[in-house]
Design a protein around this motif. Sequence first.
Motif, PDB file in Angstrom:
ATOM      1  N   LYS A  23      56.342 -16.417  51.561  1.00 18.11           N
ATOM      2  CA  LYS A  23      57.739 -16.731  51.303  1.00 18.11           C
ATOM      3  C   LYS A  23      58.396 -15.541  50.632  1.00 18.11           C
ATOM      4  CE  LYS A  23      58.825 -20.496  49.327  1.00 18.11           C
ATOM      5  NZ  LYS A  23      58.853 -21.590  48.325  1.00 18.11           N
ATOM      6  N   ILE A  24      59.681 -15.335  50.924  1.00 18.37           N
ATOM      7  CA  ILE A  24      60.437 -14.310  50.224  1.00 18.37           C
ATOM      8  C   ILE A  24      61.406 -14.996  49.258  1.00 18.37           C
ATOM      9  CG2 ILE A  24      62.130 -14.093  52.111  1.00 18.37           C
ATOM     10  CD1 ILE A  24      62.285 -11.072  51.285  1.00 18.37           C
ATOM     11  N   ILE A  25      61.268 -14.692  47.986  1.00 15.43           N
ATOM     12  CA  ILE A  25      62.071 -15.313  46.931  1.00 15.43           C
ATOM     13  C   ILE A  25      63.022 -14.249  46.393  1.00 15.43           C
ATOM     14  CG2 ILE A  25      62.004 -16.444  44.685  1.00 15.43           C
ATOM     15  CD1 ILE A  25      59.124 -17.383  45.484  1.00 15.43           C
ATOM     16  N   VAL A  26      64.311 -14.508  46.525  1.00 12.23           N
ATOM     17  CA  VAL A  26      65.319 -13.498  46.234  1.00 12.23           C
ATOM     18  C   VAL A  26      66.098 -13.862  44.971  1.00 12.23           C
ATOM     19  CG1 VAL A  26      67.285 -12.215  47.157  1.00 12.23           C
ATOM     20  CG2 VAL A  26      65.535 -13.099  48.718  1.00 12.23           C
ATOM     21  N   LYS A  27      66.256 -12.888  44.085  1.00 13.50           N
ATOM     22  CA  LYS A  27      67.104 -13.031  42.899  1.00 13.50           C
ATOM     23  C   LYS A  27      68.201 -11.971  42.981  1.00 13.50           C
ATOM     24  CE  LYS A  27      67.108 -12.839  37.838  1.00 13.50           C
ATOM     25  NZ  LYS A  27      66.296 -12.568  36.619  1.00 13.50           N
ATOM     26  N   ILE A  28      69.441 -12.404  42.915  1.00 15.22           N
ATOM     27  CA  ILE A  28      70.583 -11.520  43.062  1.00 15.22           C
ATOM     28  C   ILE A  28      71.464 -11.662  41.820  1.00 15.22           C
ATOM     29  CG2 ILE A  28      72.590 -10.960  44.475  1.00 15.22           C
ATOM     30  CD1 ILE A  28      70.932 -12.589  46.728  1.00 15.22           C
ATOM     31  N   PHE A  29      71.863 -10.554  41.222  1.00 12.36           N
ATOM     32  CA  PHE A  29      72.605 -10.636  39.960  1.00 12.36           C
ATOM     33  C   PHE A  29      73.466  -9.392  39.751  1.00 12.36           C
ATOM     34  CE2 PHE A  29      68.486  -8.748  39.388  1.00 12.36           C
ATOM     35  CZ  PHE A  29      68.701  -7.660  38.558  1.00 12.36           C
ATOM     36  N   ALA A  30      74.496  -9.546  38.910  1.00 14.34           N
ATOM     37  CA  ALA A  30      75.323  -8.414  38.483  1.00 14.34           C
ATOM     38  C   ALA A  30      74.643  -7.767  37.295  1.00 14.34           C
ATOM     39  CB  ALA A  30      76.720  -8.891  38.117  1.00 14.34           C
ATOM     40  N   GLU A  31      74.351  -6.486  37.401  1.00 15.68           N
ATOM     41  CA  GLU A  31      73.700  -5.775  36.311  1.00 15.68           C
ATOM     42  C   GLU A  31      74.696  -5.491  35.182  1.00 15.68           C
ATOM     43  OE1 GLU A  31      71.689  -2.251  37.480  1.00 15.68           O
ATOM     44  OE2 GLU A  31      70.397  -3.264  38.926  1.00 15.68           O
ATOM     45  N   ASP A  32      74.234  -5.663  33.952  1.00 17.98           N
ATOM     46  CA  ASP A  32      75.057  -5.377  32.777  1.00 17.98           C
ATOM     47  C   ASP A  32      74.688  -3.991  32.267  1.00 17.98           C
ATOM     48  OD1 ASP A  32      76.777  -5.583  30.659  1.00 17.98           O
ATOM     49  OD2 ASP A  32      75.404  -6.753  29.413  1.00 17.98           O
ATOM     50  N   ARG A  33      75.140  -2.980  32.973  1.00 17.91           N
ATOM     51  CA  ARG A  33      74.807  -1.603  32.618  1.00 17.91           C
ATOM     52  C   ARG A  33      75.765  -1.072  31.554  1.00 17.91           C
ATOM     53  NH1 ARG A  33      72.657   2.154  37.514  1.00 17.91           N
ATOM     54  NH2 ARG A  33      71.146   0.703  38.428  1.00 17.91           N
ATOM     55  N   LYS A  34      75.237  -0.238  30.668  1.00 21.75           N
ATOM     56  CA  LYS A  34      76.029   0.423  29.645  1.00 21.75           C
ATOM     57  C   LYS A  34      75.796   1.926  29.744  1.00 21.75           C
ATOM     58  CE  LYS A  34      77.160  -3.602  27.848  1.00 21.75           C
ATOM     59  NZ  LYS A  34      78.522  -4.139  28.030  1.00 21.75           N
ATOM     60  N   ASP A  76      70.714  -1.691  43.443  1.00 21.24           N
ATOM     61  CA  ASP A  76      69.336  -1.244  43.553  1.00 21.24           C
ATOM     62  C   ASP A  76      68.463  -2.474  43.687  1.00 21.24           C
ATOM     63  OD1 ASP A  76      69.214  -2.199  40.953  1.00 21.24           O
ATOM     64  OD2 ASP A  76      69.308  -0.209  40.066  1.00 21.24           O
ATOM     65  N   SER A  77      67.252  -2.275  44.121  1.00 25.96           N
ATOM     66  CA  SER A  77      66.392  -3.420  44.401  1.00 25.96           C
ATOM     67  C   SER A  77      64.957  -3.108  44.045  1.00 25.96           C
ATOM     68  CB  SER A  77      66.499  -3.808  45.884  1.00 25.96           C
ATOM     69  OG  SER A  77      66.191  -2.692  46.697  1.00 25.96           O
ATOM     70  N   LYS A  78      64.252  -4.160  43.743  1.00 34.21           N
ATOM     71  CA  LYS A  78      62.838  -4.043  43.392  1.00 34.21           C
ATOM     72  C   LYS A  78      62.093  -5.196  44.037  1.00 34.21           C
ATOM     73  CE  LYS A  78      59.719  -3.733  39.408  1.00 34.21           C
ATOM     74  NZ  LYS A  78      59.631  -3.766  37.918  1.00 34.21           N
ATOM     75  N   MET A  79      60.944  -4.893  44.602  1.00 33.24           N
ATOM     76  CA  MET A  79      60.168  -5.920  45.268  1.00 33.24           C
ATOM     77  C   MET A  79      58.767  -5.997  44.674  1.00 33.24           C
ATOM     78  SD  MET A  79      59.477  -6.417  49.309  1.00 33.24           S
ATOM     79  CE  MET A  79      61.133  -7.026  49.552  1.00 33.24           C
ATOM     80  N   ASN A  89      64.299  -8.607  43.964  1.00 36.16           N
ATOM     81  CA  ASN A  89      65.383  -8.613  42.985  1.00 36.16           C
ATOM     82  C   ASN A  89      66.429  -7.582  43.389  1.00 36.16           C
ATOM     83  OD1 ASN A  89      64.080 -10.531  41.414  1.00 36.16           O
ATOM     84  ND2 ASN A  89      63.075  -9.005  40.139  1.00 36.16           N
ATOM     85  N   ILE A  90      67.673  -8.003  43.497  1.00 37.74           N
ATOM     86  CA  ILE A  90      68.772  -7.111  43.868  1.00 37.74           C
ATOM     87  C   ILE A  90      69.799  -7.123  42.747  1.00 37.74           C
ATOM     88  CG2 ILE A  90      70.576  -6.598  45.542  1.00 37.74           C
ATOM     89  CD1 ILE A  90      68.942  -8.121  47.632  1.00 37.74           C
ATOM     90  N   GLY A  91      69.996  -5.986  42.104  1.00 37.91           N
ATOM     91  CA  GLY A  91      70.980  -5.841  41.038  1.00 37.91           C
ATOM     92  C   GLY A  91      72.191  -5.071  41.531  1.00 37.91           C
ATOM     93  N   LYS A 129      81.961 -10.220  45.516  1.00 40.70           N
ATOM     94  CA  LYS A 129      81.910 -10.774  46.871  1.00 40.70           C
ATOM     95  C   LYS A 129      80.600 -10.394  47.550  1.00 40.70           C
ATOM     96  CE  LYS A 129      84.398 -11.176  51.224  1.00 40.70           C
ATOM     97  NZ  LYS A 129      85.597 -10.805  52.029  1.00 40.70           N
ATOM     98  N   PHE A 130      80.146  -9.173  47.319  1.00 37.06           N
ATOM     99  CA  PHE A 130      78.858  -8.735  47.857  1.00 37.06           C
ATOM    100  C   PHE A 130      77.737  -9.633  47.350  1.00 37.06           C
ATOM    101  CE2 PHE A 130      75.259  -5.539  47.280  1.00 37.06           C
ATOM    102  CZ  PHE A 130      74.807  -5.649  48.586  1.00 37.06           C
ATOM    103  N   ILE A 131      77.745  -9.929  46.061  1.00 36.75           N
ATOM    104  CA  ILE A 131      76.740 -10.817  45.485  1.00 36.75           C
ATOM    105  C   ILE A 131      76.806 -12.198  46.145  1.00 36.75           C
ATOM    106  CG2 ILE A 131      76.108 -12.091  43.374  1.00 36.75           C
ATOM    107  CD1 ILE A 131      76.876  -9.564  41.801  1.00 36.75           C
ATOM    108  N   ALA A 132      78.016 -12.714  46.313  1.00 42.84           N
ATOM    109  CA  ALA A 132      78.188 -14.037  46.924  1.00 42.84           C
ATOM    110  C   ALA A 132      77.667 -14.060  48.352  1.00 42.84           C
ATOM    111  CB  ALA A 132      79.663 -14.434  46.881  1.00 42.84           C
ATOM    112  N   GLU A 133      77.931 -12.995  49.102  1.00 40.96           N
ATOM    113  CA  GLU A 133      77.448 -12.936  50.485  1.00 40.96           C
ATOM    114  C   GLU A 133      75.929 -12.820  50.536  1.00 40.96           C
ATOM    115  OE1 GLU A 133      79.267 -13.114  53.462  1.00 40.96           O
ATOM    116  OE2 GLU A 133      80.804 -13.827  52.073  1.00 40.96           O
ATOM    117  N   LEU A 134      75.344 -12.066  49.627  1.00 35.59           N
ATOM    118  CA  LEU A 134      73.888 -11.959  49.569  1.00 35.59           C
ATOM    119  C   LEU A 134      73.249 -13.320  49.285  1.00 35.59           C
ATOM    120  CD1 LEU A 134      73.316  -8.666  47.525  1.00 35.59           C
ATOM    121  CD2 LEU A 134      72.904  -9.003  49.972  1.00 35.59           C
TER     122      LEU A 134
END
Length: 201
Positions: A23-34, A76-79, A89-91, A129-134
């Motif tokens: 199974k592929i389990i996807v987590k998509i989020f807005a990164e809180d970069r400083k 960016d993404s990490k698998m 994970n897609i940030g 919107k990109f996050i929502a589409e993902l």
Amino acid sequence: MPCKIFVLLLFAFGFTFQSYSQKIIVKIFAEDRKASPLNDTIYYDFSQSLTWNDFKGKPDESFFGGAVTASGFAFDSKMNFDGTNIYLNIGVYTFFTKKDSWKKPDINSAYHLLHEQHHFDITKIGSEKFIAELKKANFTKENYNRLVTSIFNKVYKENEDLQEQYDKETMHSMNVEKQQEWNNKIDTEIRAISNQLNSFS
């Protein structure tokens, strides 16, 4: 006044898949970069607006506009693979670059600065919107790479079109009535995004 758009795709995929039961389990989020104030990059922050001091680039005197905002969104993404499941994970983050953003010496008003801030806000709206589409996408181990890129390209093009529409309808801020309409529209969307993110925190 125009907005330069930057595209940045960062991938970190490097796995060999052996079983069709994975199974592929996807987590998509807005990164809180400083970023440090000394850094060339500013990451979008709901509580921190742009200032004219952030526009460090050299003005193009031959260009009709008085200022240019250089902003974009990227991911960016990490698998990871635990032997059974694939975790992706897609940030997503939104940024402004100082050295590519500029203003002419006679452009100093809060009115014009708000026009430029709203270019940055429109970029943030695009990233959400990109996050929502993902989140609506049906990822599999066979399609995830192609599908992420396809969605990104589609949303980014739509965001570029929205930036152009904003400048066209406001006449690069010279149409005060249209500028106010866009101010209200963008402020409402940004407030809704901020409230939604705060409700999850």
